[in-house]
Design an enzyme around this catalytic site. Structure first.
Site, PDB file in Angstrom:
ATOM      1  N   CYS A   7      -4.204  -1.913   3.300  1.00 22.39           N
ATOM      2  CA  CYS A   7      -4.334  -2.741   4.510  1.00 22.39           C
ATOM      3  C   CYS A   7      -3.025  -2.727   5.301  1.00 22.39           C
ATOM      4  CB  CYS A   7      -4.745  -4.165   4.159  1.00 22.39           C
ATOM      5  SG  CYS A   7      -6.500  -4.339   3.759  1.00 22.39           S
ATOM      6  N   HIS A 100     -10.935   4.063  -1.528  1.00 23.96           N
ATOM      7  CA  HIS A 100     -10.366   5.276  -0.934  1.00 23.96           C
ATOM      8  C   HIS A 100     -11.002   6.506  -1.551  1.00 23.96           C
ATOM      9  CE1 HIS A 100      -7.779   4.007  -4.299  1.00 23.96           C
ATOM     10  NE2 HIS A 100      -7.538   5.291  -4.525  1.00 23.96           N
TER      11      HIS A 100
HETATM   12  P1  5GP Z   1      -5.790   5.979  -7.023  1.00 19.32           P
HETATM   13  O1  5GP Z   1      -4.833   6.262  -8.146  1.00 19.32           O
HETATM   14  O2  5GP Z   1      -5.968   4.489  -6.826  1.00 19.32           O
HETATM   15  O3  5GP Z   1      -7.082   6.715  -7.094  1.00 19.32           O
HETATM   16  O4  5GP Z   1      -5.111   6.559  -5.715  1.00 19.32           O
HETATM   17  C1  5GP Z   1      -4.071   5.915  -5.042  1.00 19.32           C
HETATM   18  C2  5GP Z   1      -3.312   6.984  -4.311  1.00 19.32           C
HETATM   19  O5  5GP Z   1      -2.462   6.358  -3.364  1.00 19.32           O
HETATM   20  C3  5GP Z   1      -2.396   7.826  -5.227  1.00 19.32           C
HETATM   21  O6  5GP Z   1      -2.795   9.194  -5.148  1.00 19.32           O
HETATM   22  C4  5GP Z   1      -1.002   7.593  -4.663  1.00 19.32           C
HETATM   23  O7  5GP Z   1      -0.200   8.749  -4.671  1.00 19.32           O
HETATM   24  C5  5GP Z   1      -1.280   7.103  -3.254  1.00 19.32           C
HETATM   25  N1  5GP Z   1      -0.278   6.209  -2.730  1.00 19.32           N
HETATM   26  C6  5GP Z   1       0.265   5.129  -3.363  1.00 19.32           C
HETATM   27  N2  5GP Z   1       1.142   4.508  -2.563  1.00 19.32           N
HETATM   28  C7  5GP Z   1       1.155   5.211  -1.396  1.00 19.32           C
HETATM   29  C8  5GP Z   1       1.876   5.048  -0.162  1.00 19.32           C
HETATM   30  O8  5GP Z   1       2.684   4.129   0.026  1.00 19.32           O
HETATM   31  N3  5GP Z   1       1.629   5.959   0.812  1.00 19.32           N
HETATM   32  C9  5GP Z   1       0.748   6.993   0.649  1.00 19.32           C
HETATM   33  N4  5GP Z   1       0.596   7.855   1.671  1.00 19.32           N
HETATM   34  N5  5GP Z   1       0.046   7.167  -0.495  1.00 19.32           N
HETATM   35  C10 5GP Z   1       0.250   6.285  -1.500  1.00 19.32           C
HETATM   36 ZN    ZN Z   2      -6.972  -3.495   1.659  1.00 20.14          ZN
END
Ligand code: 5GP
Ligand code: ZN
Length: 114
Positions: A7, A100
Site C-alpha cells: 500500500c 500480488h
Molecule cells: P512473496 O514472498 O510475499 O511472495 O513476495 C514478496 C516479494 O516482494 C518478494 O519477491 C520481495 O523481493 C518483494 N519485495 C519486498 N520488499 C520490496 C520492496 O520494498 N520493493 C520491491 N520492489 N519489492 C519488494
Molecule cells: Zn496493502
C-alpha cells in the site's frame, strides 16, 4: 492496511520502478529479482492474499490477471513464455500480505514449482 508495504508503494511513499499501471492495478519490478524479468502485479485495493480474495471486487481480480498478461507483453515474454505465481500463507513463504502476482520470465524457468 496503513502498515502495508505494498500500500505504501502504491501511495508512492516507498519508491518503486513502475512497469504498468491502470485504475485498479499497479505493477513494478521486484527488488530481488529471481529471473531476468520479475515484476509484481498488485491490486490498488488492499487484499491480504489469495486467501482473502472474497474481500476483493471481481473487476479488481480480473484486472490483476489482465495486467499480468499486459506486463508479459510489455516485457517481450509472450513468444517464449512466462510464469505467474501467487504465494499464499506460510507454506508458500508469502512475505508481504497484500495480494500480488509474480510475473517471471526472460530465461528458461525450471520445471520444479514446489
Ligand atoms: P512473496 O514472498 O510475499 O511472495 O513476495 C514478496 C516479494 O516482494 C518478494 O519477491 C520481495 O523481493 C518483494 N519485495 C519486498 N520488499 C520490496 C520492496 O520494498 N520493493 C520491491 N520492489 N519489492 C519488494
Ligand atoms: Zn496493502
Amino acid at each position: 492496511m496503513n502498515n502495508c508495504l505494498f500500500c505504501k508503494i502504491i501511495a508512492g511513499d516507498i519508491p518503486s520502478t513502475k512497469v504498468y499501471e491502470d485504475e485498479k492495478v499497479y505493477a513494478f519490478r521486484d527488488i530481488n529479482p529471481q529471473a531476468p524479468t520479475h515484476v509484481l502485479v498488485i491490486p490498488k485495493q488492499h487484499v491480504t492474499g489469495m486467501s482473502g480474495i472474497d474481500e476483493a471486487d471481481d473487476a479488481t481480480l480480473a484486472a490483476c490477471l489482465r495486467a499480468c498478461k499486459k506486463v508479459a507483453e510489455l516485457e517481450g515474454l509472450t513468444e517464449n513464455g512466462f510464469r505467474v505465481v501467487s504465494n499464499c500463507g506460510d507454506h508458500a513463504c508469502q512475505s508481504v500480505h497484500h495480494l500480488h502476482f509474480h510475473v517471471l520470465g526472460g530465461h528458461q524457468l525450471t520445471e520444479n514449482m514446489a
